[in-house]
Write a protein that holds these residues in place. Structure first.
Motif, PDB file in Angstrom:
ATOM      1  N   LEU A   1       0.758  -0.607  -0.103  1.00  0.00           N
ATOM      2  CA  LEU A   1       0.081  -0.394   0.017  1.00  0.00           C
ATOM      3  C   LEU A   1       0.829   1.450  -0.524  1.00  0.00           C
ATOM      4  O   LEU A   1       0.389   1.643   0.210  1.00  0.00           O
ATOM      5  CB  LEU A   1      -1.115   0.117   1.421  1.00  0.00           C
ATOM      6  CG  LEU A   1      -1.854  -1.180   1.127  1.00  0.00           C
ATOM      7  CD1 LEU A   1      -3.074  -1.412   2.558  1.00  0.00           C
ATOM      8  CD2 LEU A   1      -3.189  -1.112   0.166  1.00  0.00           C
ATOM      9  N   GLY A   2       2.141   1.153  -0.013  1.00  0.00           N
ATOM     10  CA  GLY A   2       3.017   2.488   0.597  1.00  0.00           C
ATOM     11  C   GLY A   2       2.690   3.467   1.311  1.00  0.00           C
ATOM     12  O   GLY A   2       2.139   4.355   1.476  1.00  0.00           O
ATOM     13  N   ASP A   3       1.789   2.528   2.471  1.00  0.00           N
ATOM     14  CA  ASP A   3       1.672   3.240   3.813  1.00  0.00           C
ATOM     15  C   ASP A   3       2.085   2.549   4.662  1.00  0.00           C
ATOM     16  O   ASP A   3       1.305   1.522   5.322  1.00  0.00           O
ATOM     17  CB  ASP A   3      -0.112   3.558   3.712  1.00  0.00           C
ATOM     18  CG  ASP A   3      -0.303   4.419   4.708  1.00  0.00           C
ATOM     19  OD1 ASP A   3       0.285   4.581   5.908  1.00  0.00           O
ATOM     20  OD2 ASP A   3      -1.301   4.885   4.943  1.00  0.00           O
ATOM     21  N   MET A   4       3.404   3.489   5.656  1.00  0.00           N
ATOM     22  CA  MET A   4       3.789   2.509   6.408  1.00  0.00           C
ATOM     23  C   MET A   4       3.659   2.225   8.264  1.00  0.00           C
ATOM     24  O   MET A   4       3.385   2.306   8.804  1.00  0.00           O
ATOM     25  CB  MET A   4       5.218   2.981   6.684  1.00  0.00           C
ATOM     26  CG  MET A   4       6.472   2.409   5.508  1.00  0.00           C
ATOM     27  SD  MET A   4       6.060   0.661   5.863  1.00  0.00           S
ATOM     28  CE  MET A   4       6.789   0.047   6.438  1.00  0.00           C
ATOM     29  N   ASP A   5       1.712   3.388   7.783  1.00  0.00           N
ATOM     30  CA  ASP A   5       1.379   3.292   8.979  1.00  0.00           C
ATOM     31  C   ASP A   5       0.537   2.774   8.939  1.00  0.00           C
ATOM     32  O   ASP A   5       0.448   1.889  10.350  1.00  0.00           O
ATOM     33  CB  ASP A   5       0.266   4.700   9.423  1.00  0.00           C
ATOM     34  CG  ASP A   5       1.659   6.341   9.425  1.00  0.00           C
ATOM     35  OD1 ASP A   5       2.653   5.345   9.796  1.00  0.00           O
ATOM     36  OD2 ASP A   5       1.722   7.313   8.537  1.00  0.00           O
TER      37      ASP A   5
END
Length: 381
Positions: free
Chosen positions: A152-156
């Motif tokens: 998702l390219g979202d490390m959160d």
């Protein structure tokens, strides 16, 4: 991966990417480079080229290693040696093969496993049936396990929203009793995440900065010897025969002019300028004395010569303008200062061509700017 490289095959540039791996010979592991090329050829660091099937065979035999043996010898490019103590490997053969498959997709402009999964998510959001959810699950599991958290390219969020989508309601995430249970509310939260993500992406795609797009809209143009990817762009090579006039003196090409002007010796200047080809001019220049201060001046000289070429040859100027906003990679033979060579090079010629293309666009658009450059360098032979 995605560290870029290339090889030349039959005169053609073949794009590639590389990562570090270990190869094994006896009881010693050697740090090597695994290079994947767009045409499916793979350099495993064991000598010669193979393909995916060959890489799978090397992994099965242990010649390419994803597991390191405690106490075994290690060696890095003949500059360091050690013995492994409690080695911890992050990937297994299947993960590495999946990574290679993704890189082949990337090099050939195809969606990789993560992108295919996100397409399946969009299908599910449009029609949330069980069959479409299972399709997301299949696509998610097809992503190499070690790369799923980056999908998702979202490390959160990491891959939590995807894991929720692929888990049935009232079941534990990953079928692990220690993980949370996916309730209807948890599923709704994940779905909302993807809807917000889609809306944000749509806004980004439709929002254009006031002065134009932030990134090149045209495909990168690579200029190199031999048949060009885009026929007609060979005229953009510095060695292309296109007479330019500098300080009243004619030179057969930019290459001739550059090397002739690099020396203050009149005899050498004339010999270089009269060379049959650009390569001959460069070879002669290696024997001639350089002007004092040449390294500091050469960039400005090249800029003036390139400007002269395209101002004095309108058809070639149109060829350069026709490349649009493409990034220009100059990969011809020569110093890494001027070209983009294997994993290095400052690509100054490519960058100058982009600047001159923009200057030509200024003239074509009729933007009233003062002339700040003279197409004739003050240096004289």
């Amino acid at each position: 991966m995605r560290r870029r490289t290339f090889r030349t095959a039959d005169g053609q540039r073949v794009e590639g990417v590389w990562r570090h791996i270990f190869t094994r010979n006896g009881d010693t592991y050697y740090l090597a480079d695994l290079i994947v090329y767009a045409d499916g050829a793979i350099d495993c660091g064991v000598g010669g080229l193979t393909d995916v099937a060959g890489l799978r065979g090397y992994l099965q035999s242990g010649r390419v290693a994803t597991t390191l043996q405690d106490g075994a010898r290690g060696s890095a490019h003949d500059v360091a040696g050690w013995r492994f103590a409690e080695p911890d490997a992050w990937i297994d053969p299947d993960m590495l093969l999946g990574e290679v498959a993704d890189e082949l997709d990337f090099l050939n402009g195809r969606p990789d496993s993560s992108e295919r999964c996100l397409v399946a998510v969009q299908t599910y959001l449009a029609d949330p049936t069980e069959d479409n959810r299972l399709a997301v699950r299949d696509r998610y599991l097809a992503i190499p396990e070690h790369l799923r958290i980056y999908a998702l390219g979202d490390m959160d969020a990491r891959d939590w929203p995807l894991r929720v989508l692929v888990t049935p309601v009232d079941a534990h995430l990953d079928a692990d009793p220690d993980e949370e249970v996916v309730t209807a509310d948890v599923l709704a939260t994940a779905i909302e995440y993807f809807r917000d993500r889609s809306l944000a992406a749509a806004v980004r795609e439709t929002r254009t900065p006031a002065d134009g797009a932030e990134h090149a809209q045209a495909a990168t143009l690579t200029i190199y010897r031999g048949r060009q990817e885009h026929p007609g762009t060979e005229v953009l090579q510095n060695g292309w025969r296109a007479t330019i006039t500098i300080n009243g003196r004619d030179y057969p090409s930019v290459t001739h002019a550059y090397w002739a002007l690099s020396t203050s010796d009149p005899g050498w200047h004339d010999r270089i300028a009269a060379a049959p080809k650009g390569d001959d001019a460069a070879a002669l220049a290696e024997q001639a004395p350089r002007r004092a201060g040449w390294p500091a001046a050469r960039l400005a000289v090249m800029a003036v010569l390139l400007r002269a070429k395209y101002l004095q040859h309108p058809q070639m100027a149109q060829t350069l303008l026709a490349t649009g906003d493409a990034r220009i990679i100059y990969a011809d033979l020569g110093s890494a200062y001027w070209v983009a060579s294997r994993n290095q090079g400052t690509n100054w010629i490519g960058r100058l061509l982009e600047v001159i293309r923009s200057e030509l666009a200024v003239a074509e658009a009729g933007i009233p700017l003062p002339a700040t450059h003279d197409a004739s360098p003050s240096a004289s032979p």
